[in-house]
Design a protein around this motif. Structure first.
Motif, PDB file in Angstrom:
ATOM      1  N   LYS A  26       0.839  -1.202   0.000  1.00 10.07           N
ATOM      2  CA  LYS A  26       0.000   0.000   0.000  1.00 10.07           C
ATOM      3  C   LYS A  26       0.873   1.251   0.000  1.00 10.07           C
ATOM      4  CE  LYS A  26      -3.612  -2.356   2.670  1.00 10.07           C
ATOM      5  NZ  LYS A  26      -4.360  -2.378   3.955  1.00 10.07           N
ATOM      6  N   GLY A  27       0.419   2.258  -0.748  1.00 11.98           N
ATOM      7  CA  GLY A  27       1.131   3.532  -0.770  1.00 11.98           C
ATOM      8  C   GLY A  27       2.125   3.668  -1.895  1.00 11.98           C
ATOM      9  N   LEU A  28       2.314   2.625  -2.691  1.00 16.08           N
ATOM     10  CA  LEU A  28       3.225   2.654  -3.824  1.00 16.08           C
ATOM     11  C   LEU A  28       2.468   2.296  -5.093  1.00 16.08           C
ATOM     12  CD1 LEU A  28       6.304   0.733  -2.311  1.00 16.08           C
ATOM     13  CD2 LEU A  28       6.142   3.201  -2.728  1.00 16.08           C
ATOM     14  N   PRO A  29       2.855   2.856  -6.227  1.00 12.14           N
ATOM     15  CA  PRO A  29       2.230   2.424  -7.484  1.00 12.14           C
ATOM     16  C   PRO A  29       2.569   0.962  -7.760  1.00 12.14           C
ATOM     17  CG  PRO A  29       4.141   3.817  -7.914  1.00 12.14           C
ATOM     18  CD  PRO A  29       3.884   3.900  -6.435  1.00 12.14           C
ATOM     19  N   SER A  30       1.701   0.257  -8.412  1.00 14.05           N
ATOM     20  CA  SER A  30       1.921  -1.162  -8.696  1.00 14.05           C
ATOM     21  C   SER A  30       3.139  -1.340  -9.605  1.00 14.05           C
ATOM     22  CB  SER A  30       0.695  -1.774  -9.370  1.00 14.05           C
ATOM     23  OG  SER A  30      -0.430  -1.680  -8.524  1.00 14.05           O
ATOM     24  N   ALA A  31       3.891  -2.408  -9.342  1.00 11.80           N
ATOM     25  CA  ALA A  31       5.015  -2.737 -10.230  1.00 11.80           C
ATOM     26  C   ALA A  31       4.478  -3.126 -11.603  1.00 11.80           C
ATOM     27  CB  ALA A  31       5.825  -3.871  -9.634  1.00 11.80           C
ATOM     28  N   GLN A  32       5.238  -2.794 -12.627  1.00 14.95           N
ATOM     29  CA  GLN A  32       4.805  -3.068 -13.994  1.00 14.95           C
ATOM     30  C   GLN A  32       5.455  -4.312 -14.589  1.00 14.95           C
ATOM     31  OE1 GLN A  32       5.446   0.505 -16.303  1.00 14.95           O
ATOM     32  NE2 GLN A  32       4.516   1.817 -14.726  1.00 14.95           N
ATOM     33  N   ARG A  33       6.666  -4.636 -14.107  1.00 14.98           N
ATOM     34  CA  ARG A  33       7.400  -5.764 -14.685  1.00 14.98           C
ATOM     35  C   ARG A  33       8.064  -6.577 -13.582  1.00 14.98           C
ATOM     36  NH1 ARG A  33       5.926  -6.815 -19.562  1.00 14.98           N
ATOM     37  NH2 ARG A  33       7.886  -7.938 -19.919  1.00 14.98           N
ATOM     38  N   CYS A  34       8.431  -7.817 -13.906  1.00 17.80           N
ATOM     39  CA  CYS A  34       9.276  -8.645 -13.043  1.00 17.80           C
ATOM     40  C   CYS A  34      10.167  -9.480 -13.956  1.00 17.80           C
ATOM     41  CB  CYS A  34       8.438  -9.529 -12.112  1.00 17.80           C
ATOM     42  SG  CYS A  34       7.533 -10.852 -12.945  1.00 17.80           S
ATOM     43  N   LEU A  35      11.082 -10.218 -13.386  1.00 20.20           N
ATOM     44  CA  LEU A  35      11.997 -11.014 -14.199  1.00 20.20           C
ATOM     45  C   LEU A  35      11.267 -12.092 -14.981  1.00 20.20           C
ATOM     46  CD1 LEU A  35      15.053 -11.479 -11.787  1.00 20.20           C
ATOM     47  CD2 LEU A  35      14.799  -9.866 -13.692  1.00 20.20           C
ATOM     48  N   VAL A  36      10.130 -12.542 -14.473  1.00 21.12           N
ATOM     49  CA  VAL A  36       9.382 -13.600 -15.158  1.00 21.12           C
ATOM     50  C   VAL A  36       8.732 -13.048 -16.425  1.00 21.12           C
ATOM     51  CG1 VAL A  36       7.532 -15.290 -14.986  1.00 21.12           C
ATOM     52  CG2 VAL A  36       8.983 -14.828 -12.992  1.00 21.12           C
ATOM     53  N   CYS A  37       7.952 -11.980 -16.269  1.00 20.95           N
ATOM     54  CA  CYS A  37       7.247 -11.464 -17.447  1.00 20.95           C
ATOM     55  C   CYS A  37       8.164 -10.686 -18.382  1.00 20.95           C
ATOM     56  CB  CYS A  37       6.026 -10.637 -17.055  1.00 20.95           C
ATOM     57  SG  CYS A  37       6.374  -9.191 -16.026  1.00 20.95           S
ATOM     58  N   ASP A  38       9.415 -10.433 -17.932  1.00 22.33           N
ATOM     59  CA  ASP A  38      10.396  -9.863 -18.862  1.00 22.33           C
ATOM     60  C   ASP A  38      10.711 -10.826 -19.998  1.00 22.33           C
ATOM     61  OD1 ASP A  38      10.713  -7.421 -17.672  1.00 22.33           O
ATOM     62  OD2 ASP A  38      12.565  -7.938 -16.607  1.00 22.33           O
ATOM     63  N   HIS A  39      10.608 -12.121 -19.723  1.00 16.97           N
ATOM     64  CA  HIS A  39      11.071 -13.130 -20.689  1.00 16.97           C
ATOM     65  C   HIS A  39      10.010 -14.138 -21.102  1.00 16.97           C
ATOM     66  CE1 HIS A  39      15.121 -11.649 -19.931  1.00 16.97           C
ATOM     67  NE2 HIS A  39      14.920 -11.792 -18.633  1.00 16.97           N
ATOM     68  N   GLU A  40       8.897 -14.204 -20.372  1.00 13.25           N
ATOM     69  CA  GLU A  40       7.897 -15.229 -20.665  1.00 13.25           C
ATOM     70  C   GLU A  40       6.520 -14.601 -20.842  1.00 13.25           C
ATOM     71  OE1 GLU A  40       8.932 -18.232 -21.093  1.00 13.25           O
ATOM     72  OE2 GLU A  40      10.899 -18.188 -20.107  1.00 13.25           O
ATOM     73  N   GLU A  41       5.701 -15.267 -21.646  1.00 17.43           N
ATOM     74  CA  GLU A  41       4.301 -14.855 -21.752  1.00 17.43           C
ATOM     75  C   GLU A  41       3.555 -15.302 -20.499  1.00 17.43           C
ATOM     76  OE1 GLU A  41       2.009 -15.627 -25.224  1.00 17.43           O
ATOM     77  OE2 GLU A  41       3.719 -15.357 -26.572  1.00 17.43           O
ATOM     78  N   THR A  42       2.781 -14.428 -19.950  1.00 21.29           N
ATOM     79  CA  THR A  42       2.036 -14.762 -18.729  1.00 21.29           C
ATOM     80  C   THR A  42       0.624 -15.223 -19.089  1.00 21.29           C
ATOM     81  OG1 THR A  42       1.347 -12.454 -18.507  1.00 21.29           O
ATOM     82  CG2 THR A  42       3.352 -13.124 -17.362  1.00 21.29           C
ATOM     83  N   PRO A  43       0.020 -16.059 -18.246  1.00 23.06           N
ATOM     84  CA  PRO A  43       0.553 -16.582 -16.971  1.00 23.06           C
ATOM     85  C   PRO A  43       1.636 -17.633 -17.210  1.00 23.06           C
ATOM     86  CG  PRO A  43      -1.573 -17.562 -17.438  1.00 23.06           C
ATOM     87  CD  PRO A  43      -1.366 -16.528 -18.503  1.00 23.06           C
ATOM     88  N   PHE A  44       2.617 -17.642 -16.297  1.00 20.84           N
ATOM     89  CA  PHE A  44       3.746 -18.563 -16.444  1.00 20.84           C
ATOM     90  C   PHE A  44       4.217 -19.005 -15.063  1.00 20.84           C
ATOM     91  CE2 PHE A  44       8.303 -19.447 -16.524  1.00 20.84           C
ATOM     92  CZ  PHE A  44       8.400 -20.358 -17.567  1.00 20.84           C
ATOM     93  N   VAL A  45       4.493 -20.301 -14.941  1.00 16.05           N
ATOM     94  CA  VAL A  45       5.089 -20.867 -13.727  1.00 16.05           C
ATOM     95  C   VAL A  45       6.339 -21.632 -14.134  1.00 16.05           C
ATOM     96  CG1 VAL A  45       4.801 -22.421 -11.764  1.00 16.05           C
ATOM     97  CG2 VAL A  45       2.859 -21.061 -12.559  1.00 16.05           C
ATOM     98  N   HIS A  46       7.460 -21.283 -13.548  1.00 19.84           N
ATOM     99  CA  HIS A  46       8.718 -21.934 -13.903  1.00 19.84           C
ATOM    100  C   HIS A  46       8.838 -23.269 -13.182  1.00 19.84           C
ATOM    101  CE1 HIS A  46      13.301 -22.235 -13.857  1.00 19.84           C
ATOM    102  NE2 HIS A  46      12.943 -22.296 -15.110  1.00 19.84           N
ATOM    103  N   GLU A  47       8.940 -24.326 -13.936  1.00 23.66           N
ATOM    104  CA  GLU A  47       9.035 -25.665 -13.357  1.00 23.66           C
ATOM    105  C   GLU A  47      10.447 -25.924 -12.831  1.00 23.66           C
ATOM    106  OE1 GLU A  47       6.527 -27.565 -12.942  1.00 23.66           O
ATOM    107  OE2 GLU A  47       5.054 -26.479 -14.148  1.00 23.66           O
ATOM    108  N   SER A  48      10.519 -26.657 -11.736  1.00 19.23           N
ATOM    109  CA  SER A  48      11.837 -26.989 -11.167  1.00 19.23           C
ATOM    110  C   SER A  48      12.629 -27.910 -12.067  1.00 19.23           C
ATOM    111  CB  SER A  48      11.664 -27.636  -9.786  1.00 19.23           C
ATOM    112  OG  SER A  48      10.864 -28.801  -9.877  1.00 19.23           O
ATOM    113  N   SER A  49      11.944 -28.600 -12.984  1.00 15.76           N
ATOM    114  CA  SER A  49      12.622 -29.540 -13.882  1.00 15.76           C
ATOM    115  C   SER A  49      13.019 -28.905 -15.215  1.00 15.76           C
ATOM    116  CB  SER A  49      11.704 -30.739 -14.158  1.00 15.76           C
ATOM    117  OG  SER A  49      10.470 -30.300 -14.728  1.00 15.76           O
ATOM    118  N   CYS A  50      12.990 -27.566 -15.269  1.00 14.93           N
ATOM    119  CA  CYS A  50      13.323 -26.854 -16.509  1.00 14.93           C
ATOM    120  C   CYS A  50      14.726 -27.234 -16.977  1.00 14.93           C
ATOM    121  CB  CYS A  50      13.239 -25.351 -16.279  1.00 14.93           C
ATOM    122  SG  CYS A  50      13.710 -24.376 -17.714  1.00 14.93           S
TER     123      CYS A  50
END
Length: 507
Positions: free
Chosen positions: A176-200
């Protein structure tokens, strides 16, 4: 790799002329060995520093390279090492802040006391990892500004930084009190929704297992909250709201806080996950009532971690010693015990309790000797390496307890050469004895020769200065490279043999 040359490079008895010779021909690995020496001349240091940035960095962190010897355009990482140590020149920083190599800018961002214009440049860097590194180490004012950065990874670093203002940390942890983040390391490189599998199996992928984003950057937001909970600067009033959070990692982070209120601790003591209760158990902030409650908790690792709490009452600790596998370690509460408490523990009827105090290495002579004469082998084994034990007492321990204590007796700094030699002839033999004897500064040649018969002790014995020079020279051609290198590092190796070996030959 010439293992003999690497051994010579660290040999404290290597003559100066041989140091010169080997530095002349040294590859980067061998140069690194020489850079660790403390007897190099200024000329030798200059020669090594010119071999490459990696060696120059090593010398810079060792305090043996000055700003006068470094050109940041040629050796940027050495310049960064000096800046990191507070020994560099601030006039280098504008150049480094715009260096084409991202790693250079990232390392600069972690350096202290950067000029304001350089901080602004790094804060606007096109690579998010540079900005995140700056956020991790920067001052309070800059951290507060970066908390509003549109990238969640930068906010995660701000949440970790202990210089971040308390009010900003509260906003980060609450969202609360901050503008929402626009990006993260996940959506920088993958189409969302995305879950990185441990077996990648993708070799180019560097996302953490479980990293996910559905547009809300949820895995990074979770990390922001966890980092803020672990940050002691975060207001406890904001932190306690996570006592019932669905994430075990967040509840564990809360359980470890040094300012945890008693009521919240009592609530976390009922957590369904043993790992949370174990983290709570080791927290010095918990009170006596909660400690006693957790002492009855049979959840995995709870009671063992409670034993490591520096504030655990001695009566609770003695009960834990009987019921828990604590291991041979000096517990914080035992280390802090008063002389009266120490005497009380040493006189306990329970050998598990006496074993705890026997781990101390500052016992009075009376208590030390009484524990050495203890009829329980585990107690005697625990006290066996204690300095000051007489040769006679050490022999009594071996005679009484045999294989259970002989290796620990051999580790005693006061063990005589004769006793060490006898230990290597003990029947039945104890393999660990050979390793302890091979490390012992008083080990005689006869004992070291026996140690050479053990595969694990052989390299240790080969490096021991009490080994006969002729045997050391023979070991330079040993089939085990570790042994050959250890022999070459032996300060008792004859200078004439060193000279021949430095040419790439062995006698």
């Amino acid at each position: 790799m010439n293992h003999v040359l690497h051994g010579l490079a660290v040999n404290p008895s290597l003559p100066p002329e041989l140091i010169d010779r080997l530095i002349t021909i040294a590859d980067p690995d061998l140069s690194s060995e020489f850079a660790a020496r403390t007897d190099l001349t200024p000329t030798q240091l200059t020669t090594l520093a010119a071999r490459g940035d990696e060696i120059a960095v090593q010398l810079a962190y060792g305090g043996r390279l000055t700003a006068d010897h470094v050109d940041p355009a040629v050796q940027p990482y050495a310049a960064l090492a000096l800046l990191d140590e507070g020994a560099g020149r601030l006039e280098w920083t504008p150049f480094l802040a715009t260096h084409p190599t991202t790693r250079v800018r990232e390392k600069l961002a972690a350096c202290p006391d950067l000029p304001p214009d350089v901080v602004r440049t790094l804060a606007a860097d096109p690579d998010i990892q540079v900005v995140a590194e700056l956020a991790l180490w920067t001052t309070s004012d800059t951290a507060a500004r970066l908390a509003r950065h549109p990238h969640a990874e930068v906010r995660r670093a701000v949440a970790t930084n202990e210089s971040t203002p308390r009010a900003v940390l509260e906003m980060l942890i609450s969202g609360k009190g901050l503008p929402s983040a626009q990006r993260c390391l996940v959506c920088d490189h993958e189409e969302t929704p995305f879950v990185h599998e441990s077996s990648c199996q993708r070799p180019e992928c560097d996302l953490l297992a479980g990293a996910s984003c559905d547009g809300s950057h949820e895995s990074t937001v979770h990390e922001i909250q966890r980092m803020a909970l672990l940050n002691p600067a975060t207001p406890i009033d904001a932190a306690v709201r996570f006592a019932d959070h669905s994430s075990m990692l967040l509840r564990s982070a809360l359980a470890m806080r040094p300012d945890l209120p008693p009521s919240v601790g009592a609530h976390l003591a009922m957590d369904p996950v043993p790992g949370v209760r174990a983290d709570l158990a080791e927290n010095p902030a918990i009170d006596d009532a909660l400690i006693r409650r957790l002492a009855a908790d049979r959840g995995h690792d709870v009671r063992r971690r409670l034993a490591h709490n520096p504030n655990v009452p001695l009566d609770v600790l003695t009960e834990l010693a009987r019921a828990t596998r604590i291991g041979s370690t000096l517990l914080p509460r035992i280390a802090a015990a008063s002389p009266q408490e120490t005497a009380q523990l040493a006189g306990s009827r329970d050998p598990a309790v006496r074993m705890l105090v026997a781990q101390r290495r500052d016992l009075s002579a009376a208590i030390r000797d009484a524990l050495a004469a203890d009829p329980d082998a585990k107690v005697a084994k625990s006290v066996a390496p204690h300095p000051g034990l007489s040769d006679a007492l050490l022999r009594v321990m071996v005679a009484r307890h045999g294989v259970q204590v002989v290796a620990r007796v051999a580790a005693n700094p006061g063990a005589s050469p004769t006793l060490l030699a006898e230990a290597t002839r003990h029947q039945p033999p104890v393999r660990k004895v050979f390793r302890e004897v091979a490390r012992h500064p008083c080990a005689p040649a006869s004992a070291l020769l026996a140690c050479l018969t053990d595969r694990q002790a052989r390299p240790l014995a080969a490096a021991h200065p009490n080994l006969p020079p002729a045997v050391i020279a023979e070991l330079l051609t040993d089939n085990d490279d570790r042994v050959a290198e250890a022999a070459a590092s032996n300060p008792s190796l004859a200078p004439t043999v060193m000279s021949v070996a430095s040419l790439g030959f062995v006698p």
